[in-house]
Design a protein around this motif. Structure first.
Motif, short mmCIF file in Angstrom:
data_model
loop_
_atom_site.label_atom_id
_atom_site.label_comp_id
_atom_site.label_asym_id
_atom_site.label_seq_id
_atom_site.Cartn_x
_atom_site.Cartn_y
_atom_site.Cartn_z
N ASP A 24 -30.57 8.85 14.47
CA ASP A 24 -29.60 7.69 14.51
C ASP A 24 -29.28 7.20 13.39
OD1 ASP A 24 -31.75 6.17 17.22
OD2 ASP A 24 -30.08 7.49 17.37
N ASN A 25 -29.49 7.70 12.00
CA ASN A 25 -29.32 7.22 10.65
C ASN A 25 -27.87 7.53 10.69
OD1 ASN A 25 -31.78 6.59 10.00
ND2 ASN A 25 -32.18 8.69 9.81
N GLU A 26 -27.31 6.72 9.45
CA GLU A 26 -25.89 7.19 9.11
C GLU A 26 -25.91 8.59 8.55
OE1 GLU A 26 -24.31 4.18 10.81
OE2 GLU A 26 -23.06 5.08 9.13
N PRO A 27 -24.56 9.22 8.89
CA PRO A 27 -24.11 10.54 8.08
C PRO A 27 -24.19 10.42 6.51
CG PRO A 27 -22.88 9.93 9.69
CD PRO A 27 -23.41 8.68 9.56
N ILE A 28 -24.99 11.55 5.92
CA ILE A 28 -25.07 11.44 4.62
C ILE A 28 -24.40 12.70 4.17
CG2 ILE A 28 -27.21 10.18 4.28
CD1 ILE A 28 -28.76 12.54 4.23
N ARG A 29 -23.89 12.50 2.92
CA ARG A 29 -23.28 13.87 2.28
C ARG A 29 -24.59 14.31 1.41
NH1 ARG A 29 -20.88 14.44 -3.15
NH2 ARG A 29 -19.65 16.46 -3.16
N CYS A 30 -24.78 15.60 1.54
CA CYS A 30 -25.84 16.39 0.84
C CYS A 30 -25.46 18.01 0.94
CB CYS A 30 -27.20 15.93 1.63
SG CYS A 30 -27.25 16.44 3.22
N ASN A 31 -26.51 18.50 0.41
CA ASN A 31 -26.74 19.99 0.39
C ASN A 31 -27.75 20.62 0.99
OD1 ASN A 31 -28.20 19.26 -1.59
ND2 ASN A 31 -27.49 20.88 -2.98
N HIS A 32 -28.25 19.95 2.15
CA HIS A 32 -29.40 20.23 2.86
C HIS A 32 -29.18 21.63 3.73
CE1 HIS A 32 -31.06 15.92 2.55
NE2 HIS A 32 -31.00 16.53 1.56
N LEU A 33 -30.07 22.03 4.55
CA LEU A 33 -29.93 23.16 5.35
C LEU A 33 -29.22 24.35 5.14
CD1 LEU A 33 -29.18 20.84 8.22
CD2 LEU A 33 -31.33 21.54 7.63
N TRP A 34 -29.21 24.60 3.68
CA TRP A 34 -28.90 26.26 3.15
C TRP A 34 -30.01 26.89 3.34
CZ3 TRP A 34 -23.98 27.52 2.65
CH2 TRP A 34 -23.04 26.41 2.44
N THR A 35 -29.84 28.40 3.65
CA THR A 35 -30.74 29.27 3.83
C THR A 35 -31.10 30.08 2.61
OG1 THR A 35 -29.14 30.79 4.90
CG2 THR A 35 -30.54 29.75 6.35
N GLY A 36 -30.08 30.69 2.13
CA GLY A 36 -30.27 31.55 0.95
C GLY A 36 -28.55 32.01 0.48
N THR A 37 -28.13 31.46 -0.53
CA THR A 37 -26.78 31.87 -0.74
C THR A 37 -26.80 32.79 -2.08
OG1 THR A 37 -26.51 29.68 -0.28
CG2 THR A 37 -24.57 30.86 -1.29
N CYS A 38 -27.10 33.99 -1.62
CA CYS A 38 -27.12 35.24 -2.61
C CYS A 38 -27.28 36.32 -1.85
CB CYS A 38 -28.57 34.97 -3.77
SG CYS A 38 -30.10 35.02 -2.74
N ALA A 39 -27.17 37.47 -2.69
CA ALA A 39 -27.19 38.85 -1.87
C ALA A 39 -28.66 38.87 -1.35
CB ALA A 39 -26.92 39.87 -2.99
N GLY A 40 -28.72 39.11 0.03
CA GLY A 40 -30.09 39.15 0.71
C GLY A 40 -30.32 37.98 1.33
N GLY A 41 -29.50 36.87 1.14
CA GLY A 41 -29.69 35.74 1.82
C GLY A 41 -30.82 35.16 1.95
N GLY A 42 -31.42 34.56 2.89
CA GLY A 42 -32.56 33.63 3.27
C GLY A 42 -33.75 34.81 3.07
#
Lengths: 546, 180
Positions: free
Chosen positions: A77-95
């Protein structure tokens, strides 16, 4: 700058080089197809990986910073926030570069949650259009191709009677205490199989037991990320091109088929890659975001979204973390052993029928020592139970109190009940640094998941008590663990309620496949990476035959 | 004639220095060119004071200042990592300075330490100050990063903060780890 159109037309363009993209890309290239892999992030070598938490976990080495990776996230129920959460892995090979490498297959009942559990209120999960038998040969293939260390005698529902490719890793003396306590309660703990080598193999060193598996890249290549396995092998083929720092922001269509993938690259600017077939494997959130951002007049709801299901049915690993406090003086004298791996798993709480819970599904419990992340530990200790911050002398004393104990934590994979309130769509407020609309994520845990989380926590605390813990603190936040995101482009036999068919081929767009975890039509109760890789190989087979 | 004019101007200049209130002169210097990225010197100094409140010196470990918080800021605020936090920090400093000015007629860093402690606590606990709360929590995170990151970034000198965490398993951080 005018767009650059690569002149070469590939057979297959794979977007994303993680657990869903790399196995398929290598498999198809090894069969002679011309394959290109477009990866948003950089391509590192194992020499680039260190145990520097600030660089590897806080800065943008393995996941994007706030500008590049902006998202709009609404937690409950919180207000939406601007953030960079929930990324798995941004590189070759990923998460897989950052994974802990826990390796367990799904069980046969996991494929039929609707049939087995019925339609639960406020839920959206459906049955899988495949069975364990469809996936088993590919689980076996991944085991052999990556190298899995485990104990076949104790692993439940072992798919075959053969031993794992490698013997189990050495474990900490804590694991014997766990075994005794679990057996006293009638449970059956086992060493969890790992995608980590216990012996040297194929120019990859055996595990050095540094304990920096989760969240870090492995400098010894012992951890079987796809970077050092499938991508390495693909790199040795002349018909496979890996293009790092190619951020695909849109897919162009001619109405029926995708004709090119449009990308940004820091040096080239914008460009396009053409192929006969496209495979998305960007992670559940980013794949859905790409499809929704690729809308046209013919696909006004987003590409491949006639069902309206793109972005829906988002799921995560549902946690139940219990922190057990053990005075060092009461532990075995050899508890200062060098190996950091406890690696004990429990699946006795996998099904919870007749336990007084309405949704009868629990999950896998994994016991481990805390991740060696001092910054993260310091920050987490600066919160009190109500979410306020502690600072000053109170913080320092809290740290001193905490670290007079040795800690054991539980990492739990509970099946997330997909629901209409948990989804991704496109943000109208925020864009990333390239001007592309960010993902807007809404996460609302199902109330029955929260009950299961608490139930599992009680059971784990009972184990700690028998082990002699001074206390057990329930640490779970139901909004955490975004690494194991699933759903958003589920597969199924009915095009009205699914995005993909059973081969993970798009119902609407015939030259599009999706092989990251978006295909899953329900949450799962095991670490998903093994299943994602196995399915990627399965889809490669289907794609090749088609 | 020119020499007389020059000497006259010089005298005026020297006299003006004597009569300009010290505060204004000091403030002009402090708000001069950005010191660290786009963080001005006054905000930088205030941030360092706040860090010492967040992670003070005691028998358990050195405080943020002794651990090298300043050096960490100098190295890291030149990178892009903290750029989005700078307006948040500047806002925090303004709130503190405004409150200190109301009560003590001076800026926050000029106030006695006990007053600083009480002011931070009051503003943080007050429901009226969500802006302060959010900003101060960001500074707590930055302080933890400075104090607990690898010493090569300037903070955590001699790995002293890791000694608090030194334990059977956490020993690894203290001694480092060879991943090759």
């Amino acid at each position: 700058m005018a767009a650059t159109v690569n002149k070469k037309i590939y057979d297959v363009c794979v977007i994303g080089s993680g657990a869903g993209g790399a196995p398929l890309a290598y498999e198809l290239a090894s069969r002679g197809l011309n394959v290109v892999i477009l990866e948003r992030g950089k391509q590192y070598t194992p020499k680039d990986f260190t145990v520097d938490e600030f660089m590897m976990c806080r800065k943008d080495m393995l996941s994007p910073g706030l500008n590049e990776g902006a998202r709009e996230i609404k937690y409950g129920d919180n207000e939406p926030i601007r953030c960079n959460h929930l990324w798995t892995g941004t590189c070759a090979g990923g998460g897989t570069v950052r994974m802990s490498g826990f390796c367990l297959p799904m069980k046969s009942g996991d494929f039929k949650p609707l049939t087995n559990n019925g339609r639960f209120k406020n839920s959206t999960y459906t049955d899988w259009p495949i069975t364990l038998d469809d996936l088993s040969p590919y689980y076996e293939k991944v085991e052999k191709e990556i190298g899995v260390s485990g104990d076949a005698n104790t692993t439940p529902d072992r798919l075959q009677n053969n031993a794992f490719p490698f013997p189990p890793l050495k474990t900490h003396p804590f694991s014997k205490l766990i075994d005794r306590a679990c057996q006293e309660l009638g449970y059956h703990p086992f060493p969890i199989p790992r995608l980590v080598l216990s012996k040297e193999w194929n120019e990859r060193k055996e595990c050095g037991y540094c304990g920096f598996c989760g969240s870090y890249g492995c400098g010894r290549r012992a951890k079987g990320s796809v970077l050092v396995t499938y991508l390495k092998k693909a790199g040795e083929l002349s018909n496979a091109d890996l293009l790092p720092e190619h951020y695909v922001y849109k897919l162009k269509t001619d109405g029926n088929r995708i004709v090119s993938a449009c990308y940004f690259n820091p040096e080239k600017g914008t460009g396009e890659v053409k192929a006969d077939t496209y495979v998305l494997a960007c992670s559940a959130i980013e794949t859905a975001r790409l499809l929704l951002n690729s809308w046209t007049s013919g696909h006004s709801n987003g590409l491949a979204n006639s069902s309206g299901q793109v972005g829906k049915n988002l799921a995560f690993q549902f946690p139940s973390e219990v922190d057990g406090y053990f005075l060092a003086s009461l532990l075995p004298s050899n508890h200062l052993a060098e190996t950091p791996f406890v690696d004990r798993a429990l699946q006795d709480l996998y099904c919870l029928k007749n336990q007084g819970l309405q949704y009868p599904k629990g999950g896998t419990v994994i016991f481990l020592l805390p991740h060696p992340n001092p910054i993260q530990k310091a920050i987490s200790l600066s919160y009190d139970e109500k979410g306020n911050r502690v600072y000053g002398f109170a913080l320092k004393q809290k740290m001193a109190d905490y670290f007079q104990y040795t800690h054991l934590i539980s990492d739990t994979f509970i099946e997330f009940i997909t629901n209409p309130q948990t989804f991704i769509t496109i943000s109208k407020r925020y864009k990333d640094s390239w001007g592309i609309a960010a993902a807007k994520v809404s996460i609302v845990p199902h109330e029955e998941n929260i009950k299961t989380m608490r139930f599992m926590a009680q059971k784990i605390a009972e184990i700690y008590k028998i082990m002699g813990a001074q206390k057990a603190i329930f640490n779970s936040n139901p909004f955490t663990a975004g690494e194991c995101q699933q759903g958003t482009c589920r597969f199924g036999n009915d095009p009205k309620i699914s995005v993909l068919n059973s081969d993970c081929r798009c119902h609407d767009v015939k030259n599009l496949y999706i092989t990251d975890s978006s295909f899953m039509p329900s949450g799962i109760s095991v670490p998903p990476v093994f299943t994602i890789m196995a399915n990627s190989l399965r889809v490669a087979d289907r794609l090749y035959r088609s | 004639m020119n020499r007389r004019r020059f000497l006259s101007s010089l005298n005026l200049f020297l006299l003006s220095i004597l009569f300009i209130p010290k505060g204004i002169f000091k403030q002009k210097l402090l708000s001069a060119e950005p010191l660290i990225g786009s963080l001005d010197l006054h905000s930088f100094n205030t941030l360092c004071i706040l860090a010492e409140h967040i992670f003070p010196d005691d028998h358990l470990s050195p405080g943020a200042t002794s651990l090298g918080f300043n050096d960490f800021l100098c190295s890291q605020f030149k990178t892009t990592y903290y750029q989005e936090d700078i307006p948040v920090i500047v806002l925090l400093v303004r709130i503190l300075d405004k409150e200190a000015d109301i009560q003590r007629k001076m800026d926050f860093i000029s106030c006695p330490k006990e007053f600083q402690t009480q002011l931070i606590e009051r503003l943080y606990r007050s429901d009226q100050n969500n802006l302060f709360r959010h900003s101060f929590e960001k500074v707590i995170d930055i302080t933890m990063e400075a104090c607990f990151s690898d010493p090569k970034y300037g903070g955590n000198k001699n790995k002293a903060s890791w000694r608090i965490m030194s334990n059977s398993i956490e020993e690894k951080w203290f001694h480092g780890c060879d991943c090759e």
